[in-house]
Scaffold this active site. Structure first.
Site, short mmCIF file in Angstrom:
data_model
loop_
_atom_site.label_atom_id
_atom_site.label_comp_id
_atom_site.label_asym_id
_atom_site.label_seq_id
_atom_site.Cartn_x
_atom_site.Cartn_y
_atom_site.Cartn_z
N GLU A 99 -13.64 55.03 20.88
CA GLU A 99 -14.27 54.56 19.63
C GLU A 99 -14.45 53.04 19.66
O GLU A 99 -13.72 52.35 20.36
CB GLU A 99 -13.32 54.87 18.44
CG GLU A 99 -12.83 56.30 18.37
CD GLU A 99 -13.87 57.20 17.72
OE1 GLU A 99 -13.84 58.41 18.01
OE2 GLU A 99 -14.69 56.68 16.95
N HIS A 121 7.14 46.81 19.98
CA HIS A 121 7.54 47.38 18.69
C HIS A 121 8.79 48.25 18.78
O HIS A 121 9.07 49.03 17.88
CB HIS A 121 6.39 48.20 18.11
CG HIS A 121 5.20 47.37 17.75
ND1 HIS A 121 3.93 47.90 17.63
CD2 HIS A 121 5.08 46.04 17.50
CE1 HIS A 121 3.09 46.91 17.31
NE2 HIS A 121 3.76 45.79 17.23
N ASN A 124 3.55 50.98 21.74
CA ASN A 124 4.08 52.32 21.52
C ASN A 124 5.60 52.33 21.61
O ASN A 124 6.19 51.53 22.33
CB ASN A 124 3.50 53.31 22.55
CG ASN A 124 1.98 53.36 22.48
OD1 ASN A 124 1.39 52.99 21.47
ND2 ASN A 124 1.36 53.80 23.56
N THR A 161 -6.00 51.07 21.74
CA THR A 161 -5.49 50.45 20.52
C THR A 161 -6.65 50.11 19.59
O THR A 161 -7.72 49.71 20.02
CB THR A 161 -4.66 49.19 20.81
OG1 THR A 161 -4.17 48.65 19.57
CG2 THR A 161 -5.45 48.12 21.54
N CYS A 198 31.16 53.48 13.58
CA CYS A 198 31.86 52.62 12.61
C CYS A 198 31.62 53.12 11.19
O CYS A 198 32.13 52.55 10.23
CB CYS A 198 31.38 51.17 12.75
SG CYS A 198 29.82 50.86 11.89
N ASP A 251 7.16 55.41 22.13
CA ASP A 251 7.47 56.78 22.58
C ASP A 251 8.14 56.85 23.95
O ASP A 251 8.65 57.91 24.32
CB ASP A 251 6.18 57.65 22.55
CG ASP A 251 5.05 57.06 23.41
OD1 ASP A 251 3.87 57.26 23.05
OD2 ASP A 251 5.34 56.39 24.43
C1 BV8 Z 1 4.75 40.81 11.20
C2 BV8 Z 1 6.41 50.56 15.22
C3 BV8 Z 1 5.57 39.10 9.86
C4 BV8 Z 1 7.03 51.52 14.30
C5 BV8 Z 1 4.44 49.52 14.26
C6 BV8 Z 1 1.18 42.66 4.63
C7 BV8 Z 1 2.57 42.70 4.57
C8 BV8 Z 1 3.36 42.55 5.71
C9 BV8 Z 1 2.76 42.37 6.95
C10 BV8 Z 1 1.36 42.34 6.98
C11 BV8 Z 1 0.57 42.48 5.87
N1 BV8 Z 1 -0.73 42.41 6.24
C12 BV8 Z 1 -0.80 42.23 7.58
C13 BV8 Z 1 0.46 42.18 8.04
C14 BV8 Z 1 0.86 42.03 9.40
C15 BV8 Z 1 1.18 43.44 9.90
C16 BV8 Z 1 -0.13 44.09 10.29
O1 BV8 Z 1 -0.71 43.74 11.28
N2 BV8 Z 1 -0.58 45.07 9.46
C17 BV8 Z 1 -1.83 45.76 9.75
C18 BV8 Z 1 -1.72 47.22 9.33
C19 BV8 Z 1 -2.95 45.04 8.98
N3 BV8 Z 1 2.02 43.25 11.05
C20 BV8 Z 1 3.35 43.26 10.88
O2 BV8 Z 1 3.92 43.51 9.84
C21 BV8 Z 1 4.13 42.91 12.14
N4 BV8 Z 1 5.11 41.94 11.78
O3 BV8 Z 1 3.64 40.43 11.05
O4 BV8 Z 1 5.85 40.14 10.77
C22 BV8 Z 1 6.61 38.13 10.14
C23 BV8 Z 1 6.29 37.00 10.87
C24 BV8 Z 1 7.28 36.09 11.12
C25 BV8 Z 1 8.57 36.32 10.66
C26 BV8 Z 1 8.88 37.48 9.95
C27 BV8 Z 1 7.90 38.42 9.69
C28 BV8 Z 1 4.85 44.15 12.67
C29 BV8 Z 1 3.82 45.13 13.15
C30 BV8 Z 1 4.53 46.28 13.87
C31 BV8 Z 1 4.59 47.47 12.94
N5 BV8 Z 1 5.15 48.61 13.69
N6 BV8 Z 1 5.00 50.52 14.96
C32 BV8 Z 1 6.59 52.92 14.61
O5 BV8 Z 1 5.85 53.17 15.58
O6 BV8 Z 1 7.01 53.79 13.84
S1 BV8 Z 1 2.75 49.42 14.19
C33 BV8 Z 1 1.98 50.82 14.73
O7 BV8 Z 1 0.60 50.44 14.82
C34 BV8 Z 1 2.33 51.30 16.13
O8 BV8 Z 1 3.20 50.44 16.84
C35 BV8 Z 1 0.99 51.28 16.82
O9 BV8 Z 1 1.09 51.17 18.16
C36 BV8 Z 1 0.41 50.09 16.17
C37 BV8 Z 1 -1.00 49.78 16.41
O10 BV8 Z 1 -1.71 50.98 16.28
P1 BV8 Z 1 -2.47 51.47 17.61
O11 BV8 Z 1 -1.47 51.54 18.71
O12 BV8 Z 1 -3.66 50.63 17.83
O13 BV8 Z 1 -2.83 52.93 17.23
P2 BV8 Z 1 -4.01 53.39 16.26
O14 BV8 Z 1 -3.69 54.79 15.81
O15 BV8 Z 1 -4.26 52.33 15.23
O16 BV8 Z 1 -5.30 53.42 17.21
C38 BV8 Z 1 -5.34 54.35 18.28
C39 BV8 Z 1 -6.57 53.97 19.10
O17 BV8 Z 1 -6.60 54.83 20.24
C40 BV8 Z 1 -7.87 54.18 18.35
O18 BV8 Z 1 -8.69 53.05 18.53
C41 BV8 Z 1 -8.49 55.40 19.05
O19 BV8 Z 1 -9.91 55.32 19.12
C42 BV8 Z 1 -7.91 55.27 20.44
N7 BV8 Z 1 -7.83 56.52 21.19
C43 BV8 Z 1 -7.73 57.80 20.72
N8 BV8 Z 1 -7.69 58.67 21.77
C44 BV8 Z 1 -7.76 57.92 22.90
C45 BV8 Z 1 -7.85 56.56 22.54
N9 BV8 Z 1 -7.94 55.58 23.46
C46 BV8 Z 1 -7.95 55.93 24.75
N10 BV8 Z 1 -7.87 57.21 25.19
C47 BV8 Z 1 -7.77 58.22 24.28
N11 BV8 Z 1 -7.68 59.50 24.71
ZN ZN Z 2 28.18 50.50 13.49
#
Ligand code: BV8
Ligand code: ZN
Length: 233
Positions: A209, A113, A96, A182, A144, A98
């Site tokens: 879930e 992240h 997160n 997550t 700047c 936030d």
């Molecule tokens: C990387 C920050 C490569 C910004 C985020 C194609 C092209 C490029 C990359 C990829 C690709 N295919 C796959 C990838 C890799 C990609 C990836 O994993 N994609 C996914 C979508 C398939 N990853 C990347 O690109 C990462 N970088 O791989 O770099 C590289 C390697 C070497 C050198 C150079 C480059 C970067 C990933 C980070 C992206 N940034 N966020 C922002 O926030 O604005 S990701 C974003 O998703 C958030 O950070 C978030 O935290 C994260 C994961 O989501 P979750 O936290 O799990 O949240 P979600 O909504 O999904 O789920 C919530 C869960 O909570 C649910 O399960 C729900 O049931 C549960 N819940 C609900 N209520 C409750 C609860 N649980 C408990 N209590 C409750 N009350």
């Molecule tokens: Zn600057």
């Protein structure tokens, strides 16, 4: 080796603070003006339309500014205090951006992240904490004159090296690994669970879930983080 507890949190732990999740069941959470996070949280989207991407982040900063940490965040801060008092190592790894874990009193927080409240200049690279909501003008500019971006990790960007190294080391030495709120779909963060399991950690998953990580869980708590963590504590 002092017993080591590691926690990985995702957007779900902030859901009860009213912060929309990324892939939540409630569509309102996952979409903003009909864009998905995967469409906006990318360098390409920012390159194409920095103002649009900033409007999304400014909206999210507003949501977070109005939110309070919930009982789940507070339980993890208390967990950390108890581990410190009993000589156990406790590390909170979060996806997160936030800052609610910090506001709840957690100290050892590894932000994989980045942070919504920090701006980074594209020209001089300077990072500054700016908690103004709303930001004006959008997009913000550095002293700047350079364009500033949110200091968060976008899709296709690598994670900060120091935080990733710390999270990997902690996951490889943890005896107990809690996975909270997550969906386990974003890598490499979700891969930490496998690192922990391969190193012999016991895995507990907390989520209302099912997720792909459930198969790796020794304990599965099907419920909301605030209730489950209060009970676990
Ligand atoms: C990387 C920050 C490569 C910004 C985020 C194609 C092209 C490029 C990359 C990829 C690709 N295919 C796959 C990838 C890799 C990609 C990836 O994993 N994609 C996914 C979508 C398939 N990853 C990347 O690109 C990462 N970088 O791989 O770099 C590289 C390697 C070497 C050198 C150079 C480059 C970067 C990933 C980070 C992206 N940034 N966020 C922002 O926030 O604005 S990701 C974003 O998703 C958030 O950070 C978030 O935290 C994260 C994961 O989501 P979750 O936290 O799990 O949240 P979600 O909504 O999904 O789920 C919530 C869960 O909570 C649910 O399960 C729900 O049931 C549960 N819940 C609900 N209520 C409750 C609860 N649980 C408990 N209590 C409750 N009350
Ligand atoms: Zn600057």
């Amino acid at each position: 080796m002092a017993e080591c507890v590691a926690v990985l949190t995702g957007a779900g732990i902030s859901a009860e603070s009213g912060i929309p999740t990324f892939r939540g069941q409630s569509d309102a959470g996952a979409l903003w003006r009909n864009y998905s996070p995967e469409q906006l949280a990318t360098p390409e989207a920012f390159e194409r339309d920095p103002r649009l991407v900033w409007e999304w982040y400014d909206w999210r900063r507003g949501c977070v500014a109005r939110a309070e940490p919930n009982a789940g965040h507070r339980a993890l801060a208390e967990f950390e205090r108890r581990c410190a008092a009993t000589g156990r190592r406790f590390t909170l790894i979060t996806q997160n951006v936030d800052g609610l874990h910090d506001r709840a009193g957690s100290r050892q927080v590894v932000k994989l992240h980045g942070d919504l409240w920090i701006l980074r200049c594209l020209s001089c690279g300077r990072e500054e904490r700016d908690e103004r909501v709303p930001l004006d003008p959008l997009p913000p500019r550095c002293d700047c004159g350079g364009l500033q971006r949110p200091a968060v990790v976008w899709f296709g960007e690598s994670l900060p090296a120091r935080e990733w190294a710390c999270a990997s080391e902690v996951s490889a030495t943890a005896r107990m690994f809690l996975v909270i709120g997550t969906s386990g779909v974003v890598y490499p963060a979700a891969g930490l669970v496998e690192i922990a399991r391969q190193s012999g950690a016991r895995i507990a998953v907390v989520n209302p879930e099912p997720t792909p990580l459930d198969a790796r869980a020794d304990w599965l708590f099907r419920g909301a983080a605030s209730e489950v963590l209060a009970r676990l504590l």
